[in-house]
Design an enzyme around this catalytic site. Structure first.
Site, mmCIF file in Angstrom:
data_model
loop_
_atom_site.group_PDB
_atom_site.id
_atom_site.type_symbol
_atom_site.label_atom_id
_atom_site.label_comp_id
_atom_site.label_asym_id
_atom_site.label_seq_id
_atom_site.Cartn_x
_atom_site.Cartn_y
_atom_site.Cartn_z
ATOM 1 N N GLY A 18 -7.691 118.767 -150.740
ATOM 2 C CA GLY A 18 -7.521 117.765 -149.549
ATOM 3 C C GLY A 18 -8.721 119.137 -149.243
ATOM 4 N N GLY A 21 -11.046 118.379 -146.024
ATOM 5 C CA GLY A 21 -10.226 118.195 -144.279
ATOM 6 C C GLY A 21 -10.080 119.427 -143.712
ATOM 7 N N MET A 22 -9.726 119.185 -142.748
ATOM 8 C CA MET A 22 -9.713 119.983 -141.468
ATOM 9 C C MET A 22 -8.788 121.322 -142.416
ATOM 10 S SD MET A 22 -8.653 120.391 -137.185
ATOM 11 C CE MET A 22 -7.400 119.634 -137.466
ATOM 12 N N LEU A 112 2.367 119.656 -147.507
ATOM 13 C CA LEU A 112 2.459 119.630 -145.403
ATOM 14 C C LEU A 112 2.949 118.620 -145.513
ATOM 15 C CD1 LEU A 112 -0.147 121.951 -146.168
ATOM 16 C CD2 LEU A 112 -0.949 121.541 -144.360
ATOM 17 N N SER A 114 4.368 116.649 -141.229
ATOM 18 C CA SER A 114 3.922 116.596 -139.715
ATOM 19 C C SER A 114 4.715 116.296 -139.149
ATOM 20 C CB SER A 114 3.242 115.176 -139.422
ATOM 21 O OG SER A 114 2.706 114.614 -138.101
ATOM 22 N N SER A 115 4.830 116.541 -137.627
ATOM 23 C CA SER A 115 5.693 115.911 -136.805
ATOM 24 C C SER A 115 6.682 114.844 -136.291
ATOM 25 C CB SER A 115 6.068 116.907 -135.364
ATOM 26 O OG SER A 115 4.103 116.586 -135.077
ATOM 27 N N CYS A 116 5.665 114.138 -137.142
ATOM 28 C CA CYS A 116 5.645 112.167 -137.046
ATOM 29 C C CYS A 116 6.829 112.317 -137.636
ATOM 30 C CB CYS A 116 4.154 111.460 -137.000
ATOM 31 S SG CYS A 116 4.461 111.349 -137.682
ATOM 32 N N TYR A 143 2.532 106.128 -141.193
ATOM 33 C CA TYR A 143 2.563 107.591 -141.822
ATOM 34 C C TYR A 143 3.218 108.509 -142.366
ATOM 35 C CZ TYR A 143 0.132 112.493 -141.362
ATOM 36 O OH TYR A 143 -0.027 113.521 -141.573
ATOM 37 N N LYS A 147 5.520 110.901 -144.912
ATOM 38 C CA LYS A 147 5.455 111.687 -145.269
ATOM 39 C C LYS A 147 6.710 112.377 -145.399
ATOM 40 C CE LYS A 147 1.356 113.501 -144.390
ATOM 41 N NZ LYS A 147 0.893 114.121 -145.900
ATOM 42 N N PRO A 170 3.747 120.561 -139.389
ATOM 43 C CA PRO A 170 3.481 120.915 -138.891
ATOM 44 C C PRO A 170 2.289 119.741 -137.645
ATOM 45 C CG PRO A 170 1.715 120.141 -140.580
ATOM 46 C CD PRO A 170 3.111 119.917 -140.735
ATOM 47 N N ASN A 172 0.814 118.771 -133.799
ATOM 48 C CA ASN A 172 -0.460 118.109 -133.493
ATOM 49 C C ASN A 172 -1.719 119.419 -134.222
ATOM 50 O OD1 ASN A 172 1.427 115.973 -133.120
ATOM 51 N ND2 ASN A 172 -0.738 115.665 -131.511
ATOM 52 N N LEU A 173 -2.809 119.328 -134.993
ATOM 53 C CA LEU A 173 -3.621 120.184 -135.267
ATOM 54 C C LEU A 173 -5.408 119.683 -134.923
ATOM 55 C CD1 LEU A 173 -2.130 120.600 -139.188
ATOM 56 C CD2 LEU A 173 -1.803 122.341 -136.619
ATOM 57 N N HIS A 186 -8.690 112.059 -134.022
ATOM 58 C CA HIS A 186 -6.885 113.060 -132.314
ATOM 59 C C HIS A 186 -7.502 112.949 -131.286
ATOM 60 C CE1 HIS A 186 -4.998 113.446 -136.790
ATOM 61 N NE2 HIS A 186 -3.706 112.995 -135.782
ATOM 62 N N TRP A 209 -7.404 107.887 -123.416
ATOM 63 C CA TRP A 209 -6.736 106.777 -123.179
ATOM 64 C C TRP A 209 -4.956 107.258 -123.209
ATOM 65 C CZ3 TRP A 209 -7.738 106.431 -129.181
ATOM 66 C CH2 TRP A 209 -8.891 105.420 -129.616
HETATM 67 O O1 GFB Z 1 -4.065 112.697 -131.366
HETATM 68 P P1 GFB Z 1 -3.128 110.980 -131.309
HETATM 69 O O2 GFB Z 1 -4.130 110.758 -131.423
HETATM 70 O O3 GFB Z 1 -2.129 111.573 -132.014
HETATM 71 O O4 GFB Z 1 -3.087 110.730 -129.302
HETATM 72 P P2 GFB Z 1 -0.955 111.569 -131.147
HETATM 73 C C1 GFB Z 1 -2.426 111.850 -128.725
HETATM 74 C C2 GFB Z 1 -2.037 111.354 -127.181
HETATM 75 O O5 GFB Z 1 -3.181 111.180 -126.701
HETATM 76 C C3 GFB Z 1 -1.796 110.207 -127.521
HETATM 77 C C4 GFB Z 1 -3.362 110.008 -126.196
HETATM 78 O O6 GFB Z 1 -0.739 109.442 -126.316
HETATM 79 C C5 GFB Z 1 -3.093 109.318 -126.686
HETATM 80 O O7 GFB Z 1 -3.456 107.871 -126.278
HETATM 81 N N1 GFB Z 1 -5.208 110.226 -126.189
HETATM 82 C C6 GFB Z 1 -6.225 110.117 -124.590
HETATM 83 C C7 GFB Z 1 -6.210 110.040 -127.074
HETATM 84 N N2 GFB Z 1 -7.252 109.566 -125.444
HETATM 85 C C8 GFB Z 1 -8.297 109.501 -126.489
HETATM 86 C C9 GFB Z 1 -8.493 109.518 -126.935
HETATM 87 O O8 GFB Z 1 -9.492 109.310 -126.692
HETATM 88 N N3 GFB Z 1 -8.422 109.493 -129.197
HETATM 89 C C10 GFB Z 1 -6.746 109.271 -128.907
HETATM 90 N N4 GFB Z 1 -7.171 109.627 -130.074
HETATM 91 N N5 GFB Z 1 -6.236 109.542 -128.541
HETATM 92 C C11 GFB Z 1 -0.929 110.485 -134.289
HETATM 93 C C12 GFB Z 1 -0.269 110.540 -135.350
HETATM 94 O O9 GFB Z 1 -0.747 110.970 -133.381
HETATM 95 O O10 GFB Z 1 -0.560 112.548 -134.441
HETATM 96 C C13 GFB Z 1 -0.308 110.385 -136.870
HETATM 97 O O11 GFB Z 1 -0.917 108.976 -135.029
HETATM 98 C C14 GFB Z 1 -0.190 112.136 -136.823
HETATM 99 O O12 GFB Z 1 0.577 110.460 -137.957
HETATM 100 C C15 GFB Z 1 -0.872 112.998 -135.394
HETATM 101 O O13 GFB Z 1 1.015 112.352 -136.632
HETATM 102 C C16 GFB Z 1 -0.761 114.673 -135.642
HETATM 103 O O14 GFB Z 1 0.399 112.668 -131.228
HETATM 104 O O15 GFB Z 1 -0.034 110.291 -130.412
#
Ligand code: GFB
Length: 317
Positions: A18, A21-22, A112, A114-116, A143, A147, A170, A172-173, A186, A209
């Site tokens: 990988g 990736g980041m 690796l 994830s906290s989810c 997901y 994991k 880890p 959220n990165l 993300h 969002w």
């Molecule tokens: O980063 P994110 O997609 O990951 O979203 P999760 C985190 C929060 O940010 C949520 C809000 O409450 C989203 O609704 N948010 C606000 C946004 N604006 C935006 C935007 O423009 N884009 C995105 N993406 N979010 C993921 C998991 O969950 O985290 C994965 O789905 C993984 O499986 C990853 O574990 C680390 O923390 O909600």
């Protein structure tokens, strides 16, 4: 504090699965200061979802150590709308790499997660032992299940075959070489891209969002990579280890911090038609701190570094 050394990377062939990736690329960057040979497999060379291709590549390259940073990853929207890819690709990648690592006598492997993996409503901060104590967050359950299977896979190979396969979870990165595609990214890179665009356009507001109320813990990917190398060297055990900062911010606070970093003075417009996801996901990082590792980069500093990278590599200016 003197940390016991359990595995030396010196003189070893180390495969970073990988590496584009980041996180994988951050691990490659971090390993450059180690006395080891870094192995990477291009996507055209090996499809990690295909068992025969992974086995052939491993048999040819014979790595001593493996970082499993390869995964199908994405933000809340991608997880929620592409469940088959998130469960199948991740199960296939981890099963192929873990099994081929055992068959080829890999000395040490770090997977690796994830906290989810933790229950949606787990008590916060989440210690490692809250795993499988309650229902998962529905938006990313596919997901998360993959994991969790990866964790059990490594633990099973440790128990049955004595493999030194370890597990890092880890938070959220964000960081260099992040994904800025708004349909799959993300939140941190999404806010960087959106706020930058709003500033350039002179827009009065930027869309965020959900409600802005969920809390998240953000770790700079270079710090995460440093933690992975630390664990590879200093940890050997069946239990998974949380990797994070131990601090959280609301999504509103994250968005405000990005606006400050970018110098945007417009409003935040919350789009309640989009999902919030888990209300909180704060890791208890006590186990890692007790071993002697803590994160170095603060959120605002890390966002500045990520934004600088975005300006240099991603933007039409
Ligand atoms: O980063 P994110 O997609 O990951 O979203 P999760 C985190 C929060 O940010 C949520 C809000 O409450 C989203 O609704 N948010 C606000 C946004 N604006 C935006 C935007 O423009 N884009 C995105 N993406 N979010 C993921 C998991 O969950 O985290 C994965 O789905 C993984 O499986 C990853 O574990 C680390 O923390 O909600």
């Amino acid at each position: 504090m003197t940390v016991p050394h359990v595995y030396s990377l010196s003189g070893k062939r180390v495969w970073v699965a990988g590496h584009r990736g980041m996180v994988g690329s951050a691990i490659v960057d971090r390993l450059r200061s180690e006395d080891c040979e870094i192995l990477t497999a291009g996507r055209d060379e090996v499809d990690l979802r295909r068992q025969a291709e992974v086995e052939a590549w491993m048999a040819k390259t014979r790595p001593h150590a493996v970082f499993v940073a390869a995964a199908r990853v994405g933000g809340i929207m991608a997880n929620n709308t592409r469940p088959a890819e998130f469960i199948y690709d991740n199960l296939a990648i981890e099963a192929n790499i873990v099994d081929a690592s055992w068959r080829n006598g890999v000395e040490k492997l770090l997977f690796l997660g994830s906290s989810c993996i933790y229950p949606r409503l787990a008590p916060q901060p989440m210690t490692e032992d809250v795993l499988l104590t309650g229902p998962l967050e529905p938006t990313n359950q596919w997901y998360a299940v993959a994991k969790i299977a990866g964790i059990k896979l490594c633990q099973a190979y440790r128990r049955q075959y004595g493999c030194d396969f370890i597990l890092a979870m880890p938070t959220n990165l964000y960081g260099y070489r992040d994904n800025y595609d708004l349909t799959s990214s993300h939140v941190a890179p999404a806010m960087i891209a959106k706020v930058h665009a709003a500033k350039l356009a002179g827009a009065p507001s930027v869309e965020v969002w959900g409600s802005g109320a969920p809390k998240r813990e953000f770790l700079f990917a270079a710090d995460a990579a440093d933690a992975m190398v630390f664990l590879m060297r200093h940890y050997s055990g069946e239990e998974h280890v949380n990797v994070g900062t131990g601090t959280e911010v609301t999504i509103r606070e994250l968005a405000e911090t990005v606006c400050r970093v970018i110098g945007y003075q417009g409003r935040l417009a919350f789009d309640s038609s989009k999902p919030d996801g888990a209300p909180r996901k704060l890791l208890d990082v006590g186990r890692l701190a007790d071993m002697g590792w803590v994160a170095q980069t603060g959120l605002e500093e890390g966002l500045r570094l990520a934004y600088d990278w975005y300006l240099a590599h991603e933007t039409p200016r």
